[in-house]
Structure formats: structure tokens, C-alpha cells
Design a protein around this motif. Structure first.
Motif, PDB file in Angstrom:
ATOM      1  N   UNK A  24      -8.436 -27.007  66.324  1.00  7.27           N
ATOM      2  CA  UNK A  24      -8.651 -27.765  65.080  1.00  7.27           C
ATOM      3  C   UNK A  24      -9.948 -28.575  65.122  1.00  7.27           C
ATOM      4  N   UNK A  25     -10.425 -28.905  66.318  1.00  6.14           N
ATOM      5  CA  UNK A  25     -11.676 -29.653  66.475  1.00  6.14           C
ATOM      6  C   UNK A  25     -12.900 -28.740  66.439  1.00  6.14           C
ATOM      7  N   UNK A  26     -12.715 -27.430  66.304  1.00  8.24           N
ATOM      8  CA  UNK A  26     -13.821 -26.468  66.314  1.00  8.24           C
ATOM      9  C   UNK A  26     -13.783 -25.632  67.581  1.00  8.24           C
ATOM     10  N   UNK A  27     -14.854 -24.859  67.774  1.00  5.74           N
ATOM     11  CA  UNK A  27     -14.931 -24.017  68.970  1.00  5.74           C
ATOM     12  C   UNK A  27     -15.313 -24.878  70.165  1.00  5.74           C
ATOM     13  N   UNK A  28     -14.549 -24.701  71.213  1.00  2.00           N
ATOM     14  CA  UNK A  28     -14.801 -25.438  72.444  1.00  2.00           C
ATOM     15  C   UNK A  28     -15.160 -24.435  73.521  1.00  2.00           C
ATOM     16  N   UNK A  29     -16.250 -24.708  74.232  1.00  2.00           N
ATOM     17  CA  UNK A  29     -16.693 -23.857  75.326  1.00  2.00           C
ATOM     18  C   UNK A  29     -16.071 -24.366  76.627  1.00  2.00           C
ATOM     19  N   UNK A  30     -15.458 -23.464  77.365  1.00  2.00           N
ATOM     20  CA  UNK A  30     -14.852 -23.799  78.653  1.00  2.00           C
ATOM     21  C   UNK A  30     -15.700 -23.124  79.733  1.00  2.00           C
ATOM     22  N   UNK A  31     -16.251 -23.937  80.629  1.00  2.00           N
ATOM     23  CA  UNK A  31     -17.194 -23.461  81.637  1.00  2.00           C
ATOM     24  C   UNK A  31     -16.583 -23.493  83.033  1.00  2.00           C
ATOM     25  N   UNK A  32     -17.050 -22.554  83.864  1.00  2.00           N
ATOM     26  CA  UNK A  32     -16.695 -22.531  85.287  1.00  2.00           C
ATOM     27  C   UNK A  32     -17.993 -22.578  86.075  1.00  2.00           C
ATOM     28  N   UNK A  33     -18.093 -23.528  86.980  1.00  2.00           N
ATOM     29  CA  UNK A  33     -19.293 -23.641  87.801  1.00  2.00           C
ATOM     30  C   UNK A  33     -19.178 -22.726  89.015  1.00  2.00           C
ATOM     31  N   UNK A  34     -20.255 -22.622  89.759  1.00  2.00           N
ATOM     32  CA  UNK A  34     -20.268 -21.797  90.967  1.00  2.00           C
ATOM     33  C   UNK A  34     -19.194 -22.237  91.948  1.00  2.00           C
ATOM     34  N   UNK A  49     -27.875 -26.555  66.775  1.00  2.00           N
ATOM     35  CA  UNK A  49     -26.543 -25.940  66.673  1.00  2.00           C
ATOM     36  C   UNK A  49     -26.390 -24.682  67.530  1.00  2.00           C
ATOM     37  N   UNK A  50     -27.161 -24.552  68.584  1.00  2.00           N
ATOM     38  CA  UNK A  50     -27.078 -23.391  69.467  1.00  2.00           C
ATOM     39  C   UNK A  50     -25.717 -23.276  70.128  1.00  2.00           C
ATOM     40  N   UNK A  51     -25.243 -22.051  70.366  1.00  2.00           N
ATOM     41  CA  UNK A  51     -23.947 -21.833  71.016  1.00  2.00           C
ATOM     42  C   UNK A  51     -24.048 -22.091  72.520  1.00  2.00           C
ATOM     43  N   UNK A  52     -23.591 -23.239  72.970  1.00  2.00           N
ATOM     44  CA  UNK A  52     -23.730 -23.603  74.379  1.00  2.00           C
ATOM     45  C   UNK A  52     -22.993 -22.641  75.299  1.00  2.00           C
ATOM     46  N   UNK A  53     -21.948 -21.979  74.791  1.00  2.00           N
ATOM     47  CA  UNK A  53     -21.214 -21.010  75.616  1.00  2.00           C
ATOM     48  C   UNK A  53     -22.091 -19.831  76.022  1.00  2.00           C
ATOM     49  N   UNK A  54     -23.204 -19.625  75.340  1.00  2.00           N
ATOM     50  CA  UNK A  54     -24.131 -18.551  75.675  1.00  2.00           C
ATOM     51  C   UNK A  54     -25.285 -19.036  76.547  1.00  2.00           C
ATOM     52  N   UNK A  55     -25.219 -20.310  76.961  1.00  2.00           N
ATOM     53  CA  UNK A  55     -26.276 -20.890  77.773  1.00  2.00           C
ATOM     54  C   UNK A  55     -26.144 -20.543  79.241  1.00  2.00           C
ATOM     55  N   UNK A  56     -27.111 -21.006  80.015  1.00  3.72           N
ATOM     56  CA  UNK A  56     -27.152 -20.760  81.453  1.00  3.72           C
ATOM     57  C   UNK A  56     -26.518 -21.947  82.168  1.00  3.72           C
ATOM     58  N   UNK A  57     -25.523 -21.663  83.003  1.00  7.87           N
ATOM     59  CA  UNK A  57     -24.847 -22.699  83.781  1.00  7.87           C
ATOM     60  C   UNK A  57     -25.563 -22.829  85.123  1.00  7.87           C
ATOM     61  N   UNK A  58     -25.918 -24.063  85.471  1.00 10.09           N
ATOM     62  CA  UNK A  58     -26.562 -24.334  86.756  1.00 10.09           C
ATOM     63  C   UNK A  58     -26.024 -25.670  87.249  1.00 10.09           C
ATOM     64  N   UNK A  59     -25.458 -25.647  88.443  1.00  9.92           N
ATOM     65  CA  UNK A  59     -24.785 -26.848  88.942  1.00  9.92           C
ATOM     66  C   UNK A  59     -23.663 -27.205  87.981  1.00  9.92           C
ATOM     67  N   UNK A  60     -23.629 -28.463  87.554  1.00 10.60           N
ATOM     68  CA  UNK A  60     -22.632 -28.923  86.579  1.00 10.60           C
ATOM     69  C   UNK A  60     -23.299 -29.189  85.238  1.00 10.60           C
ATOM     70  N   UNK A  61     -24.279 -28.337  84.888  1.00  8.71           N
ATOM     71  CA  UNK A  61     -25.021 -28.462  83.628  1.00  8.71           C
ATOM     72  C   UNK A  61     -25.099 -27.108  82.936  1.00  8.71           C
ATOM     73  N   UNK A  62     -25.408 -27.150  81.643  1.00 11.60           N
ATOM     74  CA  UNK A  62     -25.649 -25.925  80.885  1.00 11.60           C
ATOM     75  C   UNK A  62     -26.927 -26.116  80.081  1.00 11.60           C
ATOM     76  N   UNK A  63     -27.721 -25.046  79.995  1.00 18.90           N
ATOM     77  CA  UNK A  63     -28.945 -25.065  79.206  1.00 18.90           C
ATOM     78  C   UNK A  63     -28.711 -24.306  77.915  1.00 18.90           C
ATOM     79  N   UNK A  64     -29.007 -24.950  76.789  1.00 22.03           N
ATOM     80  CA  UNK A  64     -28.838 -24.324  75.482  1.00 22.03           C
ATOM     81  C   UNK A  64     -29.718 -23.080  75.390  1.00 22.03           C
TER      82      UNK A  64
END
Length: 110
Positions: A24-34, A49-64
Motif C-alpha cells: 500500500x506504500x508503493x513498490x519497495x525494493x528489498x536488497x541483499x548485500x554480499x 524517480x529512478x528505480x533503485x531496485x535496478x541499481x548497483x549494490x556495493x557494500x551497504x549502499x545502492x547506486x541509482x
């Protein structure tokens, strides 16, 4: 007391990858780190408004994927010179299963 609903298995998310959950709050991205930490954040970058779920995960961060803004997955805060924040959501992992607060979940993970 918060009720938790299972949204999937940790194995369904590749290391340094993500999946989305419709709520109900919208799309939520669920990430798994290394190192198998699981985080959930709003799936929209506040910049363009970029889709963060399509970003690059590095450490505990994501790049849009649109303009390279970097967000801390734990706090949702933009890092570096960028200013902004995305909402974070509580997640619990029990025996390899991922749980999210019941009031957020509408449809199981894709």
C-alpha cells in the motif's frame, strides 16, 4: 505488537541484488548485500524517480541507475554531495525467510 508477513526467501535475492514487493506504500525494493544483510527501501530515487531496485549494490549502499546518486541502505540517506533520502522499512530474517511488517505487504515478492 507488529505482525510480520513472510515475503520470500533470502535465496530468492542474489547477493548484491534486489527484488520488489508491492505494498500500500508503493513498490519497495528489498536488497541483499554480499554478506547477506537484507534491507528494504522505497524503490524511487528522489532525484529523477529512478528505480533503485535496478541499481548497483556495493557494500551497504545502492547506486541509482539513472544519475548515480548513492543511498545508504540502512538509513536511506543520500551519500556524498547529493542531498535527499528514501524511506526505509523494517525487515526481519528468520532461518533464511524474509519478513516485513504486515501493514506494508499487499502482494508477495515478485
Amino acid at each position: 505488537m507488529t505482525e510480520w508477513i513472510e515475503i520470500g526467501s533470502i535465496d530468492a535475492i542474489p547477493r548484491r541484488g534486489s527484488r520488489c514487493v508491492n505494498t500500500p506504500a508503493g513498490r519497495i525494493a528489498v536488497f541483499r548485500t554480499q554478506d547477506d544483510q537484507i534491507f528494504a527501501i522505497e524503490n524511487r530515487c528522489p532525484h529523477k524517480q529512478g528505480p533503485l531496485s535496478e541499481g548497483i549494490v556495493h557494500g551497504a549502499s545502492v547506486t541509482c541507475p539513472l544519475h548515480n546518486w548513492v543511498f545508504d541502505l540502512a538509513t536511506g540517506q543520500a551519500l556524498g554531495a547529493d542531498e535527499g533520502k528514501v524511506r526505509t522499512y523494517p525487515i526481519d530474517v528468520v532461518e533464511g525467510r524474509i519478513f516485513m511488517a504486515a501493514e506494508l505487504v499487499m502482494v508477495a515478492a515478485e
